[in-house]
Design a protein around this motif. Structure first.
Motif, PDB file in Angstrom:
ATOM      1  N   MET A   1       0.841  -1.133   0.093  1.00  0.00           N
ATOM      2  CA  MET A   1       0.032   0.033   0.162  1.00  0.00           C
ATOM      3  C   MET A   1       0.843   1.328  -0.098  1.00  0.00           C
ATOM      4  O   MET A   1       0.472   2.303  -0.624  1.00  0.00           O
ATOM      5  N   LEU A   2       1.959   1.245   0.919  1.00  0.00           N
ATOM      6  CA  LEU A   2       2.957   2.483   0.778  1.00  0.00           C
ATOM      7  C   LEU A   2       3.617   2.533  -0.611  1.00  0.00           C
ATOM      8  O   LEU A   2       3.639   3.497  -0.980  1.00  0.00           O
ATOM      9  N   THR A   3       3.918   1.618  -1.032  1.00  0.00           N
ATOM     10  CA  THR A   3       4.446   1.833  -2.566  1.00  0.00           C
ATOM     11  C   THR A   3       3.699   2.322  -3.702  1.00  0.00           C
ATOM     12  O   THR A   3       4.097   3.049  -4.511  1.00  0.00           O
ATOM     13  N   ALA A   4       2.231   2.197  -3.472  1.00  0.00           N
ATOM     14  CA  ALA A   4       1.386   2.699  -4.360  1.00  0.00           C
ATOM     15  C   ALA A   4       1.271   4.326  -4.426  1.00  0.00           C
ATOM     16  O   ALA A   4       1.199   4.990  -5.364  1.00  0.00           O
ATOM     17  N   LYS A   5       1.294   4.618  -2.919  1.00  0.00           N
ATOM     18  CA  LYS A   5       1.608   5.991  -2.521  1.00  0.00           C
ATOM     19  C   LYS A   5       2.616   6.810  -3.110  1.00  0.00           C
ATOM     20  O   LYS A   5       2.689   7.539  -3.898  1.00  0.00           O
ATOM     21  N   PHE A   6       4.071   6.073  -2.998  1.00  0.00           N
ATOM     22  CA  PHE A   6       5.199   6.542  -3.440  1.00  0.00           C
ATOM     23  C   PHE A   6       5.272   6.628  -5.148  1.00  0.00           C
ATOM     24  O   PHE A   6       5.736   7.637  -5.740  1.00  0.00           O
ATOM     25  N   ALA A   7       4.653   5.445  -5.769  1.00  0.00           N
ATOM     26  CA  ALA A   7       4.447   5.549  -7.269  1.00  0.00           C
ATOM     27  C   ALA A   7       3.612   6.675  -7.657  1.00  0.00           C
ATOM     28  O   ALA A   7       4.151   7.317  -8.664  1.00  0.00           O
ATOM     29  N   GLY A   8       2.491   7.149  -7.175  1.00  0.00           N
ATOM     30  CA  GLY A   8       1.776   8.090  -7.455  1.00  0.00           C
ATOM     31  C   GLY A   8       2.576   9.469  -7.010  1.00  0.00           C
ATOM     32  O   GLY A   8       2.428  10.362  -8.117  1.00  0.00           O
ATOM     33  N   ILE A   9       3.547   9.583  -6.255  1.00  0.00           N
ATOM     34  CA  ILE A   9       4.244  10.839  -5.977  1.00  0.00           C
ATOM     35  C   ILE A   9       5.283  10.980  -6.944  1.00  0.00           C
ATOM     36  O   ILE A   9       5.279  11.908  -7.665  1.00  0.00           O
ATOM     37  N   PHE A  10       6.016   9.906  -7.378  1.00  0.00           N
ATOM     38  CA  PHE A  10       7.016  10.017  -8.191  1.00  0.00           C
ATOM     39  C   PHE A  10       6.486  10.228  -9.628  1.00  0.00           C
ATOM     40  O   PHE A  10       7.021  11.006 -10.333  1.00  0.00           O
ATOM     41  N   ALA A  11       4.989   9.754 -10.005  1.00  0.00           N
ATOM     42  CA  ALA A  11       4.565   9.986 -11.249  1.00  0.00           C
ATOM     43  C   ALA A  11       4.305  11.495 -11.231  1.00  0.00           C
ATOM     44  O   ALA A  11       4.427  11.984 -12.486  1.00  0.00           O
ATOM     45  N   ALA A  12       3.892  11.960 -10.270  1.00  0.00           N
ATOM     46  CA  ALA A  12       3.474  13.589 -10.211  1.00  0.00           C
ATOM     47  C   ALA A  12       4.548  14.423 -10.325  1.00  0.00           C
ATOM     48  O   ALA A  12       4.620  15.465 -11.127  1.00  0.00           O
ATOM     49  N   ILE A  13       5.643  14.033  -9.797  1.00  0.00           N
ATOM     50  CA  ILE A  13       6.848  14.537  -9.862  1.00  0.00           C
ATOM     51  C   ILE A  13       7.563  14.613 -11.293  1.00  0.00           C
ATOM     52  O   ILE A  13       8.008  15.741 -11.799  1.00  0.00           O
ATOM     53  N   GLY A  14       7.329  13.681 -11.896  1.00  0.00           N
ATOM     54  CA  GLY A  14       7.829  13.128 -13.301  1.00  0.00           C
ATOM     55  C   GLY A  14       6.915  14.241 -14.298  1.00  0.00           C
ATOM     56  O   GLY A  14       7.194  14.888 -15.183  1.00  0.00           O
ATOM     57  N   MET A  15       5.733  14.106 -13.777  1.00  0.00           N
ATOM     58  CA  MET A  15       4.876  15.045 -14.884  1.00  0.00           C
ATOM     59  C   MET A  15       4.919  16.385 -14.608  1.00  0.00           C
ATOM     60  O   MET A  15       5.155  17.103 -15.567  1.00  0.00           O
ATOM     61  N   ALA A  16       5.486  16.895 -13.524  1.00  0.00           N
ATOM     62  CA  ALA A  16       5.631  18.341 -13.231  1.00  0.00           C
ATOM     63  C   ALA A  16       6.830  18.717 -14.038  1.00  0.00           C
ATOM     64  O   ALA A  16       7.357  19.860 -14.746  1.00  0.00           O
ATOM     65  N   LEU A  17       8.153  17.709 -13.863  1.00  0.00           N
ATOM     66  CA  LEU A  17       9.190  17.986 -14.616  1.00  0.00           C
ATOM     67  C   LEU A  17       9.160  18.113 -16.003  1.00  0.00           C
ATOM     68  O   LEU A  17       9.799  18.723 -16.627  1.00  0.00           O
ATOM     69  N   ALA A  18       8.197  17.215 -16.516  1.00  0.00           N
ATOM     70  CA  ALA A  18       7.793  17.250 -17.934  1.00  0.00           C
ATOM     71  C   ALA A  18       7.337  18.541 -18.489  1.00  0.00           C
ATOM     72  O   ALA A  18       7.529  18.960 -19.497  1.00  0.00           O
ATOM     73  N   ALA A  19       6.365  19.060 -17.721  1.00  0.00           N
ATOM     74  CA  ALA A  19       5.570  20.344 -17.906  1.00  0.00           C
ATOM     75  C   ALA A  19       6.645  21.352 -18.021  1.00  0.00           C
ATOM     76  O   ALA A  19       6.523  22.398 -18.838  1.00  0.00           O
ATOM     77  N   ILE A  20       7.479  21.284 -16.889  1.00  0.00           N
ATOM     78  CA  ILE A  20       8.351  22.344 -16.907  1.00  0.00           C
ATOM     79  C   ILE A  20       9.277  22.259 -18.204  1.00  0.00           C
ATOM     80  O   ILE A  20       9.686  23.492 -18.749  1.00  0.00           O
ATOM     81  N   GLY A  21       9.887  21.231 -18.467  1.00  0.00           N
ATOM     82  CA  GLY A  21      10.671  20.974 -19.627  1.00  0.00           C
ATOM     83  C   GLY A  21      10.045  21.621 -20.958  1.00  0.00           C
ATOM     84  O   GLY A  21      10.538  22.151 -21.833  1.00  0.00           O
ATOM     85  N   ALA A  22       8.710  21.169 -21.228  1.00  0.00           N
ATOM     86  CA  ALA A  22       8.038  21.527 -22.176  1.00  0.00           C
ATOM     87  C   ALA A  22       7.996  23.083 -22.345  1.00  0.00           C
ATOM     88  O   ALA A  22       8.078  23.730 -23.598  1.00  0.00           O
ATOM     89  N   ALA A  23       7.520  23.760 -21.128  1.00  0.00           N
ATOM     90  CA  ALA A  23       7.516  25.293 -21.157  1.00  0.00           C
ATOM     91  C   ALA A  23       8.764  25.735 -21.502  1.00  0.00           C
ATOM     92  O   ALA A  23       8.705  26.655 -22.260  1.00  0.00           O
ATOM     93  N   LEU A  24      10.027  25.310 -21.027  1.00  0.00           N
ATOM     94  CA  LEU A  24      11.150  25.696 -21.410  1.00  0.00           C
ATOM     95  C   LEU A  24      11.564  25.650 -22.728  1.00  0.00           C
ATOM     96  O   LEU A  24      12.131  26.686 -23.228  1.00  0.00           O
ATOM     97  N   ALA A  25      11.088  24.628 -23.045  1.00  0.00           N
ATOM     98  CA  ALA A  25      11.529  24.382 -24.673  1.00  0.00           C
ATOM     99  C   ALA A  25      10.601  25.383 -25.630  1.00  0.00           C
ATOM    100  O   ALA A  25      11.258  25.736 -26.675  1.00  0.00           O
ATOM    101  N   GLY A  26       9.393  25.685 -25.166  1.00  0.00           N
ATOM    102  CA  GLY A  26       8.519  26.566 -26.001  1.00  0.00           C
ATOM    103  C   GLY A  26       9.010  27.999 -25.758  1.00  0.00           C
ATOM    104  O   GLY A  26       8.962  28.609 -26.664  1.00  0.00           O
ATOM    105  N   VAL A  27       9.542  28.354 -24.450  1.00  0.00           N
ATOM    106  CA  VAL A  27      10.086  29.678 -24.340  1.00  0.00           C
ATOM    107  C   VAL A  27      11.498  29.855 -25.353  1.00  0.00           C
ATOM    108  O   VAL A  27      11.565  30.835 -25.970  1.00  0.00           O
ATOM    109  N   LEU A  28      12.261  28.772 -25.285  1.00  0.00           N
ATOM    110  CA  LEU A  28      13.703  28.774 -25.975  1.00  0.00           C
ATOM    111  C   LEU A  28      13.371  28.865 -27.465  1.00  0.00           C
ATOM    112  O   LEU A  28      14.113  29.588 -28.332  1.00  0.00           O
ATOM    113  N   ALA A  29      12.256  28.243 -28.009  1.00  0.00           N
ATOM    114  CA  ALA A  29      11.848  28.214 -29.397  1.00  0.00           C
ATOM    115  C   ALA A  29      11.291  29.673 -29.737  1.00  0.00           C
ATOM    116  O   ALA A  29      11.646  29.891 -30.944  1.00  0.00           O
TER     117      ALA A  29
END
Length: 165
Positions: free
Chosen positions: A1-29
């Protein structure tokens, strides 16, 4: 059960980093297509976005500045709010001038009179020595014994030899 929570947290952090990377790529373009005259405008807009809210808040606070709490803290009995306008604020914020104060300490230990006398005698002796070594005393007084001959080495008086017969 604890591993499911951690998996959700890591997925959220990964999505946030992907969104920041996409925004930065758009700004640089977009920044790649800017012309040279557009860069100062972009920098000014970024500065206004970052510091604009703080400047507006400071302006609102300074617009309502009031001198009465300051006067009350200093022991003045002010019941009404005294507004600070530009001319009154200028009189309160003038550059301070240093008062004319003597640099001599009136409570310092006094030198005894004989110590002052010794100091003056030393100063006068040094001045006379300098005047004697530079032949200034000879030029003033025309006394031969005050003349210092720098070119001639000092000679020791030798007894005269007896004439031979």
């Amino acid at each position: 059960m604890l591993t499911a929570k951690f998996a959700g947290i890591f997925a959220a952090i990964g999505m946030a980093l992907a969104a920041i990377g996409a925004a930065l790529a758009g700004v640089l373009a977009t920044a790649k297509d800017l012309k040279a005259w557009q860069w100062p405008i972009v920098i000014a807009v970024i500065l206004l976005v970052i510091s604009g809210p703080a400047m507006i808040k400071a302006w609102l606070i300074l617009r309502k500045r009031n001198i009465s709490p300051l006067l009350n803290a200093n022991g003045w009995a002010i019941n009404a709010g005294g507004k600070v306008n530009v001319t009154f604020g200028a009189t309160l914020t003038q550059v301070a001038k240093t008062p004319l104060v003597s640099t001599r300490d009136p409570y310092a230990d006094k030198k005894p009179w004989w110590r002052k006398l010794i100091d003056w005698i030393i100063v006068i002796c040094v001045i006379l020595l300098i005047c004697w070594r530079t032949n200034l005393l000879y030029k003033i007084t025309d006394k031969d014994w005050l003349y210092v001959d720098k070119d001639k080495p000092a000679t020791v008086a030798t007894p005269a030899a007896e004439p031979e017969e």
